[in-house]
Write a protein that holds these residues in place. Sequence first.
Motif, mmCIF file in Angstrom:
data_model
loop_
_atom_site.group_PDB
_atom_site.id
_atom_site.type_symbol
_atom_site.label_atom_id
_atom_site.label_comp_id
_atom_site.label_asym_id
_atom_site.label_seq_id
_atom_site.Cartn_x
_atom_site.Cartn_y
_atom_site.Cartn_z
ATOM 1 N N GLY A 1 0.816 -1.211 0.000
ATOM 2 C CA GLY A 1 0.000 0.000 0.000
ATOM 3 C C GLY A 1 0.847 1.256 0.000
ATOM 4 N N GLY B 1 -0.786 4.007 -4.694
ATOM 5 C CA GLY B 1 -1.284 2.636 -4.761
ATOM 6 C C GLY B 1 -0.495 1.716 -5.675
ATOM 7 N N THR C 1 -8.037 -5.544 -5.341
ATOM 8 C CA THR C 1 -8.115 -5.174 -3.923
ATOM 9 C C THR C 1 -9.554 -5.191 -3.406
ATOM 10 O OG1 THR C 1 -6.137 -3.814 -4.016
ATOM 11 C CG2 THR C 1 -7.711 -3.280 -2.294
ATOM 12 N N GLY D 1 -8.237 3.750 1.567
ATOM 13 C CA GLY D 1 -6.787 3.637 1.696
ATOM 14 C C GLY D 1 -6.152 4.989 1.940
#
Length: 346
Positions: free
Chosen positions: A19, A76, A141, A165
Amino acid sequence: MTVVSLEQLRRCHFAVDLGAARTRVYVKGAGLVVDQPSVAAINTKTGALIAVGEFAEKMTGRTPDYIRVVRPVSGGTVVDIDMAQRMLRQLLGDKVRRTLRRKPRLRAAACTPHDADPLAQRAAIETLVGLGARRVELVDTLIAAAVGCGLPVEQPEATMVMVCGAAATQLAVLSLGSIVTAERVPVGGEAVDHAIVQHLRHQHELMLPSQAVRPLQLALSGNGLTPQGPTSTEIHGRDVATGLARSVQVDTAAVRDAIQTPLTAVLDGIGKVLRACPPDLVADLADRGIMMVGGSALLPGLDQMLREATGMPVHIAERPDVCAVQGLGYMLEGKIEPLILDPLTS
Ligand SMILES: Nc1ncnc2c1ncn2[C@@H]1O[C@H](COP(=O)(O)OP(=O)(O)OP(=O)(O)O)[C@@H](O)[C@H]1O
Ligand SMILES: [Mg+2]
């Protein structure tokens, strides 16, 4: 996204979620062995790796000239493959690496953002090949996170998952194990932190590292991002002009306003997904609501704000931050129904 079957995933030995903020690794039979910031500190004179993870993150902004703190994952995706490999090796440690090296044909799984382009997918694969993997399976994801938080993805009812995220917020409506519609909004926890830092800079002429915004976020909580929390809170930082330490009373309502812009983008994303969703499924969603996962799902009051804005039930997963890697773990261990096999083709 590449076609992956559950059968192939069951044959993987470890799974990685690289991440923008954190790196997580699940090793089959051992569980979650790494959950650390995606950060490396290097000696610019020698090129040597000085530290990784928590320790490297603590160095941010505190290093002498010859040490540079880098983040090999950005937005990402892996932007520095070599550095990501070195960081991962170090994070795994000798013991885990020895265990993995013993596998005759090492296989790895990784989750990649919903709309990851071929280049980004390639970067993820290459990073793991450099770690010795002979084969790498990629999983969306959104699917990994939905599985990880225990959503009944294989049922014929719609569920909505929202992966909050650091770099992005990804949203999907899932039914019968596949993605019906999905969106990726390039706004996440980092953007919220940044909005707060900017607010303090402009309104209070105070400089603050982004790690230091957490207490301010907490002041927004309790009653959601609605104007009922404490009216002001004390924040310590550095004066923009004099460079000296200074503390100010910050109006929480103004901070709430400052983070409206990133949050509006997220709300727009929800609207888009809902509009693209068949009416029958929208009816399911009105009952079941939205499941929030990802580290930023912990942003105090975000759930309440979404509840108010959408009128839908909003839930936060039990361990939202580790859902995606946990989902990969379930797949590796063969702990999910074969029915959701096809969906991984999405
Ligand atoms: N308690 C908390 N309150 C508010 N924000 C939080 C909290 N805990 C984590 N975050 C935020 O969550 C983000 C990290 O989430 P996560 O671990 O899901 O990111 P990531 O998987 O590395 O990012 P991405 O999936 O976008 O690449 C960071 O922006 C961090 O500031
Ligand atoms: Mg993530």
